[in-house]
Structures are given as C-alpha cells and as structure tokens.
Write an enzyme that holds these catalytic residues in place. Structure first.
Site, PDB file in Angstrom:
ATOM      1  N   ASP A   8       0.784  -1.355  -0.040  1.00  0.00           N
ATOM      2  CA  ASP A   8       0.159   0.110   0.230  1.00  0.00           C
ATOM      3  C   ASP A   8       0.945   1.173  -0.081  1.00  0.00           C
ATOM      4  OD1 ASP A   8      -2.587   1.592   0.643  1.00  0.00           O
ATOM      5  OD2 ASP A   8      -1.499   1.710   2.611  1.00  0.00           O
ATOM      6  N   ASP A  10      -0.181   5.118   0.912  1.00  0.00           N
ATOM      7  CA  ASP A  10      -0.153   5.807   1.778  1.00  0.00           C
ATOM      8  C   ASP A  10      -0.365   5.538   3.134  1.00  0.00           C
ATOM      9  OD1 ASP A  10      -1.256   8.117   3.293  1.00  0.00           O
ATOM     10  OD2 ASP A  10      -3.264   7.781   2.837  1.00  0.00           O
ATOM     11  N   GLY A  45      -7.105   4.277   3.621  1.00  0.00           N
ATOM     12  CA  GLY A  45      -7.456   3.241   2.456  1.00  0.00           C
ATOM     13  C   GLY A  45      -8.819   3.278   1.807  1.00  0.00           C
ATOM     14  N   ARG A  48     -11.632   7.751  -2.632  1.00  0.00           N
ATOM     15  CA  ARG A  48     -12.084   9.270  -2.576  1.00  0.00           C
ATOM     16  C   ARG A  48     -13.551   9.394  -2.327  1.00  0.00           C
ATOM     17  NH1 ARG A  48     -10.174  12.579  -7.548  1.00  0.00           N
ATOM     18  NH2 ARG A  48      -8.427  11.404  -7.085  1.00  0.00           N
ATOM     19  N   SER A 113      -5.404   5.187  -4.336  1.00  0.00           N
ATOM     20  CA  SER A 113      -5.292   6.360  -4.957  1.00  0.00           C
ATOM     21  C   SER A 113      -5.207   6.737  -6.319  1.00  0.00           C
ATOM     22  CB  SER A 113      -3.933   7.240  -4.026  1.00  0.00           C
ATOM     23  OG  SER A 113      -3.914   8.518  -4.639  1.00  0.00           O
ATOM     24  N   ASP A 167      -1.574  -0.438   5.965  1.00  0.00           N
ATOM     25  CA  ASP A 167      -1.912   0.075   7.200  1.00  0.00           C
ATOM     26  C   ASP A 167      -3.190   0.322   7.577  1.00  0.00           C
ATOM     27  OD1 ASP A 167      -2.206   2.077   5.064  1.00  0.00           O
ATOM     28  OD2 ASP A 167      -2.253   3.619   6.676  1.00  0.00           O
TER      29      ASP A 167
HETATM   30  P1  B16 Z   1      -7.179   9.651  -4.228  1.00  0.00           P
HETATM   31  P2  B16 Z   1      -3.672   3.908   0.065  1.00  0.00           P
HETATM   32  C1  B16 Z   1      -5.827   5.875   0.058  1.00  0.00           C
HETATM   33  O1  B16 Z   1      -4.276   5.522  -0.683  1.00  0.00           O
HETATM   34  C2  B16 Z   1      -5.627   6.810   1.161  1.00  0.00           C
HETATM   35  O2  B16 Z   1      -5.297   6.068   2.338  1.00  0.00           O
HETATM   36  C3  B16 Z   1      -7.144   7.224   1.058  1.00  0.00           C
HETATM   37  O3  B16 Z   1      -7.113   8.049   2.328  1.00  0.00           O
HETATM   38  C4  B16 Z   1      -7.534   8.018   0.013  1.00  0.00           C
HETATM   39  O4  B16 Z   1      -9.084   8.472  -0.024  1.00  0.00           O
HETATM   40  C5  B16 Z   1      -7.438   7.009  -1.147  1.00  0.00           C
HETATM   41  O5  B16 Z   1      -6.357   6.629  -1.390  1.00  0.00           O
HETATM   42  C6  B16 Z   1      -7.770   7.740  -2.524  1.00  0.00           C
HETATM   43  O6  B16 Z   1      -6.757   8.588  -2.936  1.00  0.00           O
HETATM   44  O7  B16 Z   1      -8.125  10.609  -3.581  1.00  0.00           O
HETATM   45  O8  B16 Z   1      -5.796  10.456  -4.168  1.00  0.00           O
HETATM   46  O9  B16 Z   1      -7.457   9.066  -5.341  1.00  0.00           O
HETATM   47  O10 B16 Z   1      -3.479   3.856   1.578  1.00  0.00           O
HETATM   48  O11 B16 Z   1      -4.599   2.809  -0.682  1.00  0.00           O
HETATM   49  O12 B16 Z   1      -2.382   4.105  -0.787  1.00  0.00           O
HETATM   50 MG    MG Z   2      -2.925   3.181   3.499  1.00  0.00          MG
END
Ligand code: B16
Ligand code: MG
Length: 217
Positions: A8, A10, A45, A48, A113, A167
């Site tokens: 992962d 973020d 995780g 959006r 993301s 995480d």
């Molecule tokens: P985006 P990961 C996730 O990343 C984030 O933890 C989560 O907070 C966010 O809403 C999601 O990506 C979407 O991100 O808006 O940039 O498309 O933890 O899966 O790496």
């Molecule tokens: Mg994450």
C-alpha cells in the site's frame, strides 16, 4: 513460497494521510461540515468517493455537487503533494524495497489512490517497482480484493505467493479476501487481523518478515 511484496502507498511507504486530511478539512470547512483528525483516521485506505460519503453522513446532495466536491478536494490534495520528494519516504521503506530487489523477489504497489503514480514518481520509487495498481486499475475499492488481485496478475503470481503490506483495516480485509499473506503496520486495533503486525517499517528487514511469515504457515 513468498515471491513478491505488494505495498500500500499512503501510510506504508509515505505519509500522505496528512495531506488528505488537510484537503478534506478545507472542503469540509467550506461546506460547513464537521471533520476532525479522528474522522480522518477512518478514511485510511478508503476511496475518494467513499471518503466523501463518510464525511457527508446522511446529508443528501445532487450527483453534480458530489462530483464538484470530489474535484475540489483533489485539487487541494494535488497542491499539497507538489512538495513531495524522496525525503518523504517513511523510515525503512526504501531499504526494504532494495532488499527485496537484491533477493530476486518482486515489488508492486496496491494503492486506492488515483494519484499514486504522481506520488511514486515524486518519491523516486518507480525503478524499484515491478508493477503499479492504483485507483484507476479496478472498479471495486478496498475491502474488495480486486486491487491486490490486479497487482498479482501484473506480477504473474498467485496471491498465496504475495505478501500485502497495509496500514488500513480495509486493506487487510481486502488482502485476506484475495488469499494473500498479510503484514499490518500500525496499532493492533486497526491491523490486528494481519498475520504479522509491526508499528511501522522502521528497522524491519526482509529476513525478519520472511521468518515471521514462515512461522505463521
Ligand atoms: P485519491 P492508499 C488511499 O491510499 C488513502 O489512504 C485514502 O485516504 C484516499 O482517500 C485514497 O487513497 C484515494 O486517494 O483521492 O488520491 O484517489 O492507502 O490505498 O495508498
Ligand atoms: Mg494506506
């Protein structure tokens, strides 16, 4: 036999959660919606759109307004991540990726993301990765296993030979649903369903992970 690690992004390799928080907070303040750092923890995780639904709770908005809010939040987030550089890698992340490569194993990203590609480039990680699956790769977000299955397919490996490092509770559930091995980073109340749990990647080496996962077989 473990042949690959799917990370992962973020919260595992870098801490963009703070930027997601600031972007959501700005949108929430503009819309007069309550939103705290505690609320932000529940968005780890989460895609959006699903994140916005959690912030809106039972308030109902027309679809165009929802789309406009998603675009606004992403605009704020993109401004924040412009400043990301290799200094923003979390401790232990790059060392572990290098150890995996040196051992002849593969690495991939499985991030919800849609901005993962940009963050990976800013962190200088692209050459250490064999595959990237992100918010554009699949329809069903975590906790569905689709994202990690997409990564495993790109690697050409069955899930049982890949370790997902996550995480978020939603990410651990997604990995387990797909039949992957699991490493959870963070407090046990969040990632305790993983086979192996550590506070972070600080001081975590490939040999430690392989030994801990082998004990769990
Ligand atoms: P985006 P990961 C996730 O990343 C984030 O933890 C989560 O907070 C966010 O809403 C999601 O990506 C979407 O991100 O808006 O940039 O498309 O933890 O899966 O790496
Ligand atoms: Mg994450």
């Amino acid at each position: 036999m473990i042949k690959a690690f799917i990370f992962d992004l973020d919260g595992v390799l870098t801490d963009t959660a703070e930027y997601h928080y600031r972007a959501w907070k700005r949108l929430a303040d503009e819309e007069g919606l309550p939103f705290t750092r505690g609320d932000n923890e529940r968005l780890r995780g989460i895609s959006r759109r699903d994140s916005l639904m959690l912030i809106l709770k039972d308030r109902v908005y027309p679809e165009e307004e929802i789309q406009a809010m998603l675009a606004r939040k992403n605009g704020y987030y993109l401004e924040f991540i412009k400043g990301i550089s290799p200094r923003d890698l979390l401790p232990g992340a790059k060392e572990l990726l290098e150890e995996i490569r040196a051992a002849g194993l593969k690495s991939a990203i499985g991030s919800a993301s849609q901005n993962a590609g940009e963050v990976i480039d800013r962190l200088g990680l692209r050459l250490l990765l064999n595959a990237i699956s992100d918010g554009h790769s699949v329809e069903q977000p975590k906790p569905a296993p689709d994202l990690f299955l997409h990564a495993a397919t790109q690697l050409g490996l069955p899930p049982a030979e890949c370790v997902v490092v996550e995480d978020a509770a939603a990410g651990i559930e997604a990995a387990k649903a797909g039949g992957f091995r699991t490493v959870g980073l963070g407090p046990r109340q969040r990632v305790g369903r993983a086979e192996v749990v550590a506070p972070s990647l600080t001081g975590v080496h490939l040999g430690d992970l392989l030994a801990a996962l082998t004990c769990r077989l």
